[in-house]
Write an enzyme that holds these catalytic residues in place. Structure first.
Site, PDB file in Angstrom:
ATOM      1  CG  ASP A 164      -1.993   0.968   1.267  1.00 49.48           C
ATOM      2  OD1 ASP A 164      -2.524   1.258   0.190  1.00 49.48           O
ATOM      3  OD2 ASP A 164      -2.350   1.467   2.352  1.00 49.48           O
TER       4      ASP A 164
ATOM      5  CD  GLU B 291      -0.079   5.503  -3.919  1.00 47.64           C
ATOM      6  OE1 GLU B 291       0.360   5.722  -2.767  1.00 47.64           O
ATOM      7  OE2 GLU B 291      -0.757   4.523  -4.225  1.00 47.64           O
TER       8      GLU B 291
ATOM      9  CG  ASP C 263      -8.022   4.495   0.824  1.00 43.48           C
ATOM     10  OD1 ASP C 263      -8.022   3.249   0.897  1.00 43.48           O
ATOM     11  OD2 ASP C 263      -7.111   5.197   1.283  1.00 43.48           O
TER      12      ASP C 263
END
Ligand SMILES: *[C@@H]1O[C@H](CO)[C@@H](O)[C@H](O)[C@H]1NC(C)=O
Ligand SMILES: *[C@@H]1O[C@H](CO)[C@@H](O)[C@H](O)[C@H]1NC(C)=O
Ligand SMILES: *[C@@H]1O[C@H](CO)[C@@H](O)[C@H](O)[C@H]1NC(C)=O
Ligand SMILES: *[C@@H]1O[C@H](CO)[C@@H](O)[C@H](O)[C@H]1NC(C)=O
Ligand SMILES: *[C@@H]1O[C@H](CO)[C@@H](O)[C@H](O)[C@H]1NC(C)=O
Ligand SMILES: *[C@@H]1O[C@H](CO)[C@@H](O)[C@H](O)[C@H]1NC(C)=O
Ligand SMILES: *[C@@H]1O[C@H](CO)[C@@H](O)[C@H](O)[C@H]1NC(C)=O
Ligand SMILES: *[C@@H]1O[C@H](CO)[C@@H](O)[C@H](O)[C@H]1NC(C)=O
Ligand SMILES: *[C@@H]1O[C@H](CO)[C@@H](O)[C@H](O)[C@H]1NC(C)=O
Ligand SMILES: *[C@@H]1O[C@H](CO)[C@@H](O)[C@H](O)[C@H]1NC(C)=O
Ligand SMILES: *[C@@H]1O[C@H](CO)[C@@H](O)[C@H](O)[C@H]1NC(C)=O
Ligand SMILES: *[C@@H]1O[C@H](CO)[C@@H](O)[C@H](O)[C@H]1NC(C)=O
Length: 842
Positions: free
Chosen positions: A415, A418, A538
């Site tokens: 997770d 980025e 999300d």
């Protein structure tokens, strides 16, 4: 060998209508020194006039290389002659430029030097111009590239993302920004991943184009053009001739990397939430699912298990390691599985092993002065592994292997890659070594955006992509941070998650060499499907996001990541009972089917409401019955890239009524899902394409006339139809994927209007890479059913039952089920799946 269809287009009257549509006076380029090479040609491109320097410095000398490959692909590569522009290394995304595909789609390439716009080209399929830059000058600057192609009026464009949007993009007004960003699903904006591939449906035939470039960019659809506005690198365009949607995806995934072979178990239902307070609560959730008779295949744990949210640690009070080990062992004893989260950010703490070892081995991203770059994530100030560092792979493998020795998980969830950072810039640099932000280990509140440094064009490029942040470095690693190869983050930002995925999968492959790993990743790039599966991040517990979860899933089918789905019942904010009901009725059919919830939201495990539990049992019952069919589709994804979940337009490419249908979807070619997506609705306006269909539940005939129909959809019911012409393998749902797949089969032979049907069953062990496998084809003419294929996988389960569905009493009513004259049931069979057979149906 294919004769190369490359020609110089004489400039003629046909093109006089085009004039430069650009708002800047860039001169374009002129070709010279055209040289024939194998399958193509090269040419020099020289700036045609004085530099416009619109968002950077024009590069005078370029090299054009065009190859029409031995398949249905054309590559147009425009590079700077000096080769100084950043290009994605093969070691990061290995492009298969020498494809072994052998389908031809009659693509050709033409070019011309337009009098005012300079060099322009066309990619043509037979007589149709698919891509046409003539009249639009190419801009090629150090920090800005621009390429523009004409599109037909109201073109049908799909792909380019990631981010919630209508599946068919609005060609009048769309700016897709490619800049990976930790953003909670804002409509039409850029989110976690960057995929520049698009597909177009032109009069029932598909083609596609992919720009291989890692820089931030906008891809703009407006004014009957598609325009690429790119912050650097080179123009490396790949065109795919189709003509089916699957041909395009096959070519694309052949180029960037095929989807990974998945463990069959990953097709089972999964549950997660952020905010489980203890391992006892996790145990309780697992037990509650069993008690409610809802099949839970994977239990997930978010960062809650960590000691103060640091990677590779365990909360000694609430998630003590021995208890986690016990939960894992209990799950395994019941054929259930567990995945836990790992983030890239490593706490900056001089007595924390993962940090110390990362510094020692030079494995972290650096500041320009050579010090470690320090951002801020869950555990406070953090360093970030630098996947370009020589030692990064061994560093990451070592940390993960110590972790896995403690918890032999069934998969990993990567997770925040980025990579997300809560502050802008190296905010921890200069802060004393062992200062760690205070509990709860997150951001100091409301860090105001810093004043953008407009004097540094890598921090603030002159062309401002539509990244909705004050500066592009906000919420991530700063663009001037330095990688071990000397390349700054600016050029490779969009590759971070992809490289983490690649490294993490390599670890899992090494750990258990013959076992297919399960890896879920948030940030992706072209080719990431070879390493990770994906969820759409999300989302919010609201009806709009339920709706857009379908197009997001379909997008990732184009991107070559077919095991995909959104958080069922929604992540942020509180779901409602009704929303959760409707969401599981959609989510049960996502290829990746997982409930996930945010830390501040009310609980939403599927057993929390009786009505939701009932919807879940029913919808997941259909899903589990279809597991052999899902698994067959997933297996074909690894062979030809074809998506598991598909938009209707892929299956009915000539039906203009489904060009923008993104409220229904298909699984493979045979199953259509028409869910309720609006609050309080108890029926669905569903489009029934022109074909014969059968209701999943009662097998009644639905004659599709290419029109809408109103289908009843009471709260616990999701409409599922079987398309005539297909043989669909099903099994009896059990509480685990393994038990389901071990059972005997019922073949649903859904005949088309000619009383014919075909289908496929792919069998292997669902676990190892080198498993034996069988591919069994079924054929029926309504009177007989033939099973034939290649058999090498030993199985003892059999086809026990055949249900033949037809529109009309084609058997002369001889052996027909008295309850339904459209249905013929053959039961108590024992047809093996290890050799061919042929049986009479009546
Ligand atoms: C192109 O033309 C050839 C020859 O007429 C035809 O066989 C082929 O189907 C056409 N291809 C497409 C994609 O239209
Ligand atoms: C785009 O504009 C054209 C008219 O120029 C219109 O026909 C079409 O419906 C518009 N498309 C969308 C998605 O708004
Ligand atoms: C489309 O054309 C209009 C009118 O020329 C112009 O104002 C607008 O900026 C153009 N849009 C894009 C995205 O180029
Ligand atoms: C730094 O790491 C060590 C070792 O994991 C740990 O004991 C200590 O609590 C950490 N310091 C802080 C402030 O988190
Ligand atoms: C790799 O790590 C080792 C020690 O772990 C170190 O000696 C070596 O210098 C590192 N290599 C690079 C290129 O930094
Ligand atoms: C940028 O440079 C100019 C000229 O040197 C200077 O006046 C200005 O203050 C600088 N701006 C910033 C934000 O540093
Ligand atoms: C969710 O529900 C809880 C409990 O009712 C409430 O405290 C919280 O404010 C709600 N959250 C939102 C975003 O409405
Ligand atoms: C659904 O029904 C509830 C209760 O009647 C109502 O409050 C809500 O506004 C309705 N929602 C919509 C979208 O109509
Ligand atoms: C079918 O119904 C949907 C939803 O109401 C609507 O958007 C679509 O235009 C309709 N299609 C046809 C062919 O009537
Ligand atoms: C697959 O590899 C394992 C060892 O990794 C070996 O035991 C097994 O026989 C192989 N199976 C096949 C079908 O090759
Ligand atoms: C099965 O396929 C093989 C190879 O295509 C063919 O030779 C054989 O006749 C087929 N058998 C049946 C029963 O159709
Ligand atoms: C026909 O329907 C009855 C009542 O639902 C059921 O008991 C019986 O099993 C059905 N027969 C067949 C052949 O499906």
């Amino acid at each position: 060998m294919r004769v190369l269809a490359v020609s110089l287009l004489a400039f003629g009257a046909a093109y006089a209508q085009y004039s430069s549509s650009s708002s800047h006076p860039c001169p374009g380029y002129t070709t010279s020194n055209v040289l024939t090479i194998r399958n193509g040609f090269t040419a020099d491109l020289t700036l045609s006039g004085s530099p416009c320097n619109v968002y950077g410095n024009d590069i005078n000398d370029l090299v054009l290389t065009v190859t029409v490959e031995e398949n249905n692909k054309v590559n147009v590569l425009i590079e700077d002659a000096a080769m100084k522009q950043y290009q994605i290394p093969q070691s990061v995304v290995s492009l298969n430029r020498n494809s072994s595909l052998h389908s031809f789609a009659d693509l050709s390439f033409k070019y011309t030097d337009h009098p005012t716009a300079g060099f322009g080209f066309q990619v043509i399929r037979n007589d149709t111009i698919l891509f046409d830059t003539i009249g639009h000058p190419i801009v090629f600057e150090d920090q800005y590239l621009e390429l523009t192609s004409n599109l037909p009026k109201d073109a049908n464009i799909y792909g380019i993302g990631e981010g919630p949007d209508t599946f068919r993009r609005d060609v009048n007004d769309t700016i897709k920004t490619l800049w990976n960003r930790d953003a909670a699903n804002p409509y039409k904006q850029n989110t976690y991943g960057s995929h520049t591939v698009y597909m177009e449906n032109r009069a029932g035939k598909f083609h596609g184009a992919y720009l291989h470039n890692s820089h931030g960019m906008d891809i703009v659809l407006a004014n009957e053009t598609i325009q690429y506005r790119v912050l650097g690198g080179v123009l490396d365009m790949h065109f795919f001739g189709g003509p089916s949607a699957y041909d395009v995806i096959n070519s694309y995934t052949d180029l960037v990397g095929r989807p990974l072979p998945i463990p069959a178990a990953t097709l089972g239902f999964q549950n997660c939430r952020y905010g489980y307070k203890s391992i006892d609560e996790v145990d309780q959730v697992i037990a509650n699912y069993s008690a409610a008779n809802i099949p839970l295949e994977y239990m997930w744990i978010d960062i809650d298990y960590m000691d103060r949210t640091r990677d590779f640690t365990f909360d000694p009070v609430n998630f003590p390691l021995p208890r986690i080990q016990q939960t894992l062992a209990n799950l395994h004893s019941k054929k259930q599985k567990m995945v836990m989260m790992v983030d890239p950010a490593i706490q900056r703490n001089s007595t924390y092993g993962p940090y110390v070892r990362g510094v020692e081995s030079n494995a972290f991203v650096k500041n320009a002065d050579g010090s470690v770059y320090v951002g801020q994530v869950w555990p406070g100030y953090t360093a970030f592994p630098d996947w370009f560092a020589t030692n990064a792979t061994s560093y990451w493998h070592n940390e993960l292997s110590m972790f896995y020795e403690q918890v032999p998980l069934d998969g990993l969830w990567i997770d925040m890659n980025e990579a997300a950072s809560f502050c802008t810039g190296s905010c921890g640099s200069g802060v004393a070594e062992d200062v760690v932000p205070k509990f709860p280990w997150t951001v100091t509140p409301a860090v105001p955006p810093r004043i953008p440094n407009v004097n540094n064009t890598y921090l603030v490029p002159k062309y401002s992509i539509h990244n909705p942040q004050t500066e592009i470095s906000e919420k991530s690693i700063e663009t001037i941070a330095v990688h071990a190869n000397g390349v700054i983050e600016y050029h490779v930002h969009n590759l971070y998650g992809h490289m983490m995925a690649k490294n993490t999968r390599a670890f899992l492959n090494d750990l258990r060499p013959n076992v297919r790993p399960f890896l879920l990743g948030r940030s992706t790039f072209a080719g990431s499907g070879s390493y990770v599966s994906h969820w759409n991040g999300d989302n919010n517990s609201d009806w709009d996001e339920l709706y857009f979860s379908i197009s997001s899933m379909l997008d990732f089918g184009i991107f070559g990541i077919p095991l995909v789905g959104s958080d069922i019942c929604g992540f942020f904010s509180n779901t409602t009972e009704q929303l959760c009901n409707r969401w599981i009725e959609v989510g049960a059919f996502y290829p990746f089917s997982r409930v996930h919830n945010g830390i501040d939201s009310i609980p939403q495990e599927l057993y929390r409401w009786d009505s939701v539990a009932e919807s879940a049992r029913r919808a997941l019952g259909v899903r589990y019955a279809l597991l052999p069919y899902y698994y067959t589709k997933a297996s074909y994804s690894t062979i030809n890239g074809s998506p598991i979940a598909r938009p209707l337009i892929f299956e009915f490419p000539a039906d203009t009524n489904v060009l923008d249908n993104d409220s229904q979807f298909m699984i493979g070619e045979a199953i259509m899902i028409s869910p309720v997506l609006f609050e309080n609705d108890t029926s669905v306006e569903a489009y029934i394409p022109n074909s014969l269909w059968y209701d999943w539940y009662d097998h009644s005939v639905v004659v599709g006339a290419g029109k809408n129909a109103t289908l009843d959809a009471p709260l616990n019911h999701v409409n599922v139809h079987i398309r005539g012409g297909n043989v669909v393998p099903t099994q009896t749902p059990q509480m685990s994927v393994e038990d389901t797949l071990a059972g005997d089969y019922t073949l649903i032979v859904a005949l088309d209007s000619n009383f014919a049907a075909t289908g496929t069953l792919y069998l292997d062990d669902g676990v190892t890479y080198n498993s034996t496998h069988s591919i069994i084809k079924f054929y029926s003419d309504g009177k007989t059913l033939v099973a034939n294929g290649t058999y090498s996988h030993p199985v003892t389960n059999v086809v026990e039952k055949i249900i033949v569905l037809a529109n009309g009493d084609y058997t002369g009513n001889k052996y027909v089920n008295p309850n339904n004259t459209n249905e013929l049931i053959l039961d108590n069979l024992s047809l093996c799946l290890t050799e061919s057979w042929n049986i009479n149906l009546f």
